[in-house]
Design an enzyme around this catalytic site. Structure first.
Site, PDB file in Angstrom:
ATOM      1  N   ARG A 267       0.723  -1.250   0.045  1.00  0.00           N
ATOM      2  CA  ARG A 267      -0.072   0.080   0.109  1.00  0.00           C
ATOM      3  C   ARG A 267       0.928   1.214   0.021  1.00  0.00           C
ATOM      4  NH1 ARG A 267      -3.116  -3.332   3.424  1.00  0.00           N
ATOM      5  NH2 ARG A 267      -4.952  -3.924   2.295  1.00  0.00           N
TER       6      ARG A 267
ATOM      7  N   LYS B  57       3.776  11.681 -11.102  1.00  0.00           N
ATOM      8  CA  LYS B  57       2.976  10.616 -11.837  1.00  0.00           C
ATOM      9  C   LYS B  57       3.933   9.498 -12.257  1.00  0.00           C
ATOM     10  CE  LYS B  57       0.281  13.652 -14.922  1.00  0.00           C
ATOM     11  NZ  LYS B  57      -0.088  13.985 -16.298  1.00  0.00           N
TER      12      LYS B  57
ATOM     13  N   GLU C 202      10.746  17.332 -24.673  1.00  0.00           N
ATOM     14  CA  GLU C 202       9.915  17.692 -23.380  1.00  0.00           C
ATOM     15  C   GLU C 202      10.362  19.278 -23.140  1.00  0.00           C
ATOM     16  OE1 GLU C 202       7.486  16.261 -22.188  1.00  0.00           O
ATOM     17  OE2 GLU C 202       7.461  14.238 -22.433  1.00  0.00           O
TER      18      GLU C 202
ATOM     19  N   LYS D 235       8.626  23.144 -15.154  1.00  0.00           N
ATOM     20  CA  LYS D 235       7.465  21.907 -14.572  1.00  0.00           C
ATOM     21  C   LYS D 235       7.269  21.909 -13.008  1.00  0.00           C
ATOM     22  CE  LYS D 235       5.883  17.468 -15.010  1.00  0.00           C
ATOM     23  NZ  LYS D 235       6.689  16.432 -15.237  1.00  0.00           N
TER      24      LYS D 235
ATOM     25  N   GLU E  71      -3.507  17.475 -11.449  1.00  0.00           N
ATOM     26  CA  GLU E  71      -4.062  17.901 -12.884  1.00  0.00           C
ATOM     27  C   GLU E  71      -5.454  17.888 -13.205  1.00  0.00           C
ATOM     28  OE1 GLU E  71      -3.433  15.393 -17.339  1.00  0.00           O
ATOM     29  OE2 GLU E  71      -1.667  15.523 -15.728  1.00  0.00           O
TER      30      GLU E  71
ATOM     31  N   ARG F  64      -1.923  22.049 -14.871  1.00  0.00           N
ATOM     32  CA  ARG F  64      -1.210  20.746 -15.064  1.00  0.00           C
ATOM     33  C   ARG F  64      -1.247  20.375 -16.366  1.00  0.00           C
ATOM     34  NH1 ARG F  64       1.857  16.465 -11.021  1.00  0.00           N
ATOM     35  NH2 ARG F  64       2.889  15.301 -12.689  1.00  0.00           N
TER      36      ARG F  64
ATOM     37  N   ASN G  82       0.736  18.428 -20.956  1.00  0.00           N
ATOM     38  CA  ASN G  82       0.425  17.172 -22.160  1.00  0.00           C
ATOM     39  C   ASN G  82       0.325  17.614 -23.614  1.00  0.00           C
ATOM     40  OD1 ASN G  82       0.039  14.924 -20.419  1.00  0.00           O
ATOM     41  ND2 ASN G  82      -1.794  16.045 -19.466  1.00  0.00           N
TER      42      ASN G  82
ATOM     43  N   HIS H 108       1.099  15.208 -26.249  1.00  0.00           N
ATOM     44  CA  HIS H 108       1.245  13.952 -25.580  1.00  0.00           C
ATOM     45  C   HIS H 108       0.000  13.114 -26.357  1.00  0.00           C
ATOM     46  CE1 HIS H 108       4.652  15.297 -23.287  1.00  0.00           C
ATOM     47  NE2 HIS H 108       4.684  14.277 -23.120  1.00  0.00           N
TER      48      HIS H 108
ATOM     49  N   HIS I 109       1.166   9.920 -27.578  1.00  0.00           N
ATOM     50  CA  HIS I 109       0.988   8.598 -27.131  1.00  0.00           C
ATOM     51  C   HIS I 109       0.212   7.731 -27.944  1.00  0.00           C
ATOM     52  CE1 HIS I 109       1.202  10.018 -22.542  1.00  0.00           C
ATOM     53  NE2 HIS I 109       2.566   9.891 -23.203  1.00  0.00           N
TER      54      HIS I 109
ATOM     55  N   HIS J 200       9.742   8.111 -26.973  1.00  0.00           N
ATOM     56  CA  HIS J 200       8.572   9.040 -26.861  1.00  0.00           C
ATOM     57  C   HIS J 200       8.909  10.495 -26.916  1.00  0.00           C
ATOM     58  CE1 HIS J 200       6.077  10.810 -23.644  1.00  0.00           C
ATOM     59  NE2 HIS J 200       6.995  11.509 -23.246  1.00  0.00           N
TER      60      HIS J 200
END
Length: 363
Positions: A123, A145, A187, A229, A239, A243, A247, A250, A254, A267
């Protein structure tokens, strides 16, 4: 001894944490002694290429701890629930418990994989990110993330799980292959596009010195890009608002990575093509001029980043975008540049407009 000896910027969040910049791998143990009295066991997760070069340096500062290493294969395809299961078995064999500290030593894939493992093992156990690639240093190690992939989409299974700290040693960039540098540049240029016009101009003006890997220029590049960032994440950790701007490129990228099964496109290359597609879409929506689109594409090209992809089916890529995490109520939510140095969240792009943008980047 004070933490002030190490330069840092802080992520202001529900649980704030420092991003140390320009520190040495060997000094991480000293930081741990200063900050955490109850750490006895450290589990380092890395892949072989990184471990061969940097594991000994990192472990020099960890002699007072019980340390185990788990080496996983490299590659985006390793971000899977199957690999998490294998990590869990290996961690239990190392007698990992709730007091163990996980160190993610590597690039974005290791950061995601080790971070997600730390978030779910018993956990949740403690995590420190030690990014060794440009992409990880300027982007993926900051913000909390962590995720693994699903056959239908990238990073679909994940969590927000901030590290205790990000420990960034610029010297790990010295041996980075140029293809990996390009991943980080994509990025960094994205950061400039959404929030820092002067950083975009920095990339235009310092192209040669960046390509020559001049240390002072690279340090400035990492610090300035990381600051974008950190500033955005500090405003919106989970997000819910600003935020989402991170993306940019992306949603397109993606979809492309997933369609190609994470092979044949990195990427950074996916993000670069995605930025080009988003720029064309922004032009169609009246958010930027064609001259600005060309300027963005020219900068990407100057650093060897692609703005076109051959042989893809735009309708298949559009279908892949259905799985994007930002989508709401069946509507595609896209991030579009607004000129250079700003971006907006667009909820009103039609499938036909998105298809037209894909066709601009498919050769």
């Amino acid at each position: 001894m004070s933490l002030e000896k190490w330069p840092k910027i802080d992520v202001k969040a529900d649980r704030s944490y420092p991003v140390f910049l320009g520190v040495s791998l060997e000094e991480l143990g000293e930081f741990l002694h200063l900050q955490f009295e109850d750490v006895e066991h450290i589990l380092i997760i890395s892949h072989q290429v990184v471990a061969d070069v940097y594991l000994d340096r990192l472990q020099k500062g960890l002699l007072d701890y019980r340390v185990n290493q788990i080496i996983v294969p490299a590659g985006e395809q390793e971000k899977s629930l199957e690999r998490i299961s294998q990590l869990t078995r290996a961690a239990l064999e190392c007698e990992t418990d709730r007091k163990t500290l996980v160190i993610a030593l590597g690039g974005g894939v290791i950061g995601d994989l080790a971070g997600f493992f730390a978030s779910v093992f018993m956990r949740g156990i403690r995590l420190i990110q030690v990014p060794t690639t440009l992409l990880a240093q300027v982007d993926s190690s900051v913000g909390g993330k962590v995720a693994v992939n699903h056959p239908l989409g990238k990073n679909i299974i994940g969590a927000f799980y901030p590290p205790l700290a990000v420990w960034t040693d610029f010297s790990t960039l010295d041996s980075l292959p140029w293809e990996e540098v390009e991943n980080g540049l994509a990025e960094s240029i994205k950061h400039a596009l959404i929030a820092d016009r002067s950083l975009f101009e920095f990339f235009e003006n310092e192209e040669e010195r960046i390509k020559e890997r001049e240390k002072s220029i690279w340090s400035e590049m990492v610090v300035r890009s990381s600051a974008v960032k950190v500033n955005i994440v500090s405003q919106d950790e989970r997000e819910q608002g600003v935020r989402a701007l991170l993306n940019l490129g992306h949603s397109f990228g993606h979809a492309l990575e997933t369609e190609m099964n994470y092979r044949g496109v990195t990427h950074g290359q996916g993000v670069s093509i995605g930025i080009a597609a988003a720029s064309h879409l922004a032009n169609a929506k009246g958010l930027m001029t064609i001259a600005e689109v060309d300027r963005i594409k020219q900068l990407l090209n100057r650093f060897g980043l692609p703005i076109m992809i051959p042989g893809q089916d735009p309708r298949a890529l559009l279908e892949r975008m259905q799985a994007d995490k930002k989508n709401q109520g069946g509507r595609k939510i896209l991030i579009l540049p607004k000129g250079i140095g700003q971006a907006v969240v667009s909820r009103e792009c039609t499938d036909q407009e998105i298809l037209a943008a894909w066709k601009q980047v498919i050769s």
